[in-house]
Design an enzyme around this catalytic site. Structure first.
Site, short mmCIF file in Angstrom:
data_model
loop_
_atom_site.label_atom_id
_atom_site.label_comp_id
_atom_site.label_asym_id
_atom_site.label_seq_id
_atom_site.Cartn_x
_atom_site.Cartn_y
_atom_site.Cartn_z
N CYS A 1 3.16 10.33 1.95
CA CYS A 1 1.86 10.47 2.62
C CYS A 1 1.39 9.09 3.05
O CYS A 1 2.20 8.15 3.10
CB CYS A 1 0.85 11.19 1.73
SG CYS A 1 0.41 10.34 0.20
N ASN B 1 -0.28 7.26 -0.77
CA ASN B 1 0.50 7.52 -1.99
C ASN B 1 -0.40 7.57 -3.24
O ASN B 1 0.02 7.17 -4.33
CB ASN B 1 1.63 6.50 -2.16
CG ASN B 1 2.67 6.86 -3.21
OD1 ASN B 1 3.23 5.99 -3.89
ND2 ASN B 1 2.94 8.14 -3.41
N CYS C 1 -2.98 10.43 -3.19
CA CYS C 1 -3.53 11.80 -3.23
C CYS C 1 -2.43 12.85 -3.07
O CYS C 1 -2.01 13.47 -4.03
CB CYS C 1 -4.59 12.00 -2.15
SG CYS C 1 -6.08 10.98 -2.38
N ARG C 2 -1.95 13.05 -1.84
CA ARG C 2 -1.06 14.19 -1.58
C ARG C 2 0.34 14.02 -2.16
O ARG C 2 0.82 14.92 -2.88
CB ARG C 2 -0.98 14.45 -0.06
CG ARG C 2 -2.30 14.94 0.53
CD ARG C 2 -2.28 14.82 2.04
NE ARG C 2 -2.24 13.43 2.47
CZ ARG C 2 -2.12 13.02 3.72
NH1 ARG C 2 -2.01 13.92 4.68
NH2 ARG C 2 -2.12 11.74 4.02
N SER C 3 1.01 12.90 -1.84
CA SER C 3 2.43 12.82 -2.26
C SER C 3 2.63 12.68 -3.77
O SER C 3 3.58 13.26 -4.30
CB SER C 3 3.19 11.75 -1.47
OG SER C 3 2.69 10.47 -1.69
N ASP D 1 -5.56 15.61 4.65
CA ASP D 1 -5.81 14.46 3.79
C ASP D 1 -7.15 14.67 3.09
O ASP D 1 -8.18 14.73 3.76
CB ASP D 1 -5.83 13.20 4.65
CG ASP D 1 -5.88 11.94 3.82
OD1 ASP D 1 -6.21 12.04 2.62
OD2 ASP D 1 -5.59 10.87 4.36
P1 4NP Z 1 -3.06 10.17 0.71
O1 4NP Z 1 -4.64 9.94 0.96
O2 4NP Z 1 -2.35 9.70 1.96
O3 4NP Z 1 -2.93 11.63 0.50
O4 4NP Z 1 -2.71 9.34 -0.51
C1 4NP Z 1 -5.17 8.70 1.32
C2 4NP Z 1 -5.39 7.75 0.36
C3 4NP Z 1 -5.94 6.54 0.70
C4 4NP Z 1 -6.29 6.28 2.02
C5 4NP Z 1 -6.07 7.24 2.99
C6 4NP Z 1 -5.51 8.45 2.64
N1 4NP Z 1 -6.90 5.04 2.37
O5 4NP Z 1 -7.25 4.86 3.54
O6 4NP Z 1 -7.03 4.17 1.49
#
Ligand code: 4NP
Length: 161
Positions: free
Chosen positions: A8, A11, A13-15, A126
């Protein structure tokens, strides 16, 4: 050993949730000696970080403990992994662009929701900027998709013979 990498943006939240869910499913099926997985982000925003506290809380509510520290996808991953599973189109574009620069590597890439019968090939949304209910929605999408992904791997590699 079949090696799977979930990807993702951050790294956190989703993955990492996909990794935790898939690890539990692999164990439950007795396939830990045949399939393993990890997760990574396309960005460098959260290298070394634990998963987002909201993801950790949601996972715990669903009986899942997450053990992962954020890392960024790197060139070696394209040689190391057999399956690379991005969460959305943006991650997919990033993977294809990076892989094109590292020369021959024969991983297969599928968006996570390629395996979601209730939302074929859509993005995993997201949840980072959204409300708490987004996390449970992501949990349900990942749970459903990973069940079918594991069934696909079992068939593809005759893992239950
Ligand atoms: P992820 O979510 O891609 O599912 O881990 C996010 C986590 C952090 C950020 C964006 C999306 N960020 O902009 O810090």
């Amino acid at each position: 050993m079949i090696k799977v990498l979930f990807v993702c943006l951050g790294n956190i939240c989703r993955s990492p949730l996909a990794e935790g869910l898939f690890t539990a499913m692999i164990k439950k099926k007795g396939l830990a000696g045949k399939v393993q997985c990890d997760s990574a982000g396309t960005s460098n925003y959260h290298i070394g970080d634990s998963p987002d506290p909201r993801t950790v809380a949601n996972a715990a509510e669903n009986g899942l403990e997450l053990n992962h520290k954020g890392r960024q996808i790197e060139a070696d991953d394209f040689y190391e992994y057999d399956y690379i599973i991005p969460m959305d189109d943006s991650n997919l574009r990033h993977i294809k662009a990076k892989a094109a620069m590292v020369g021959f590597c024969d991983f297969e890439v599928y968006k996570m929701r390629y395996f979601d019968k209730s939302g074929f090939n859509l993005d995993v949304p997201d949840p980072y900027y959204g409300g708490e209910d987004g996390f449970q929605k992501v949990y349900e999408i990942l749970s459903r998709s990973n069940e079918h992904f594991l069934t696909f791997l079992i068939k593809q590699h005759q893992l239950e013979n």
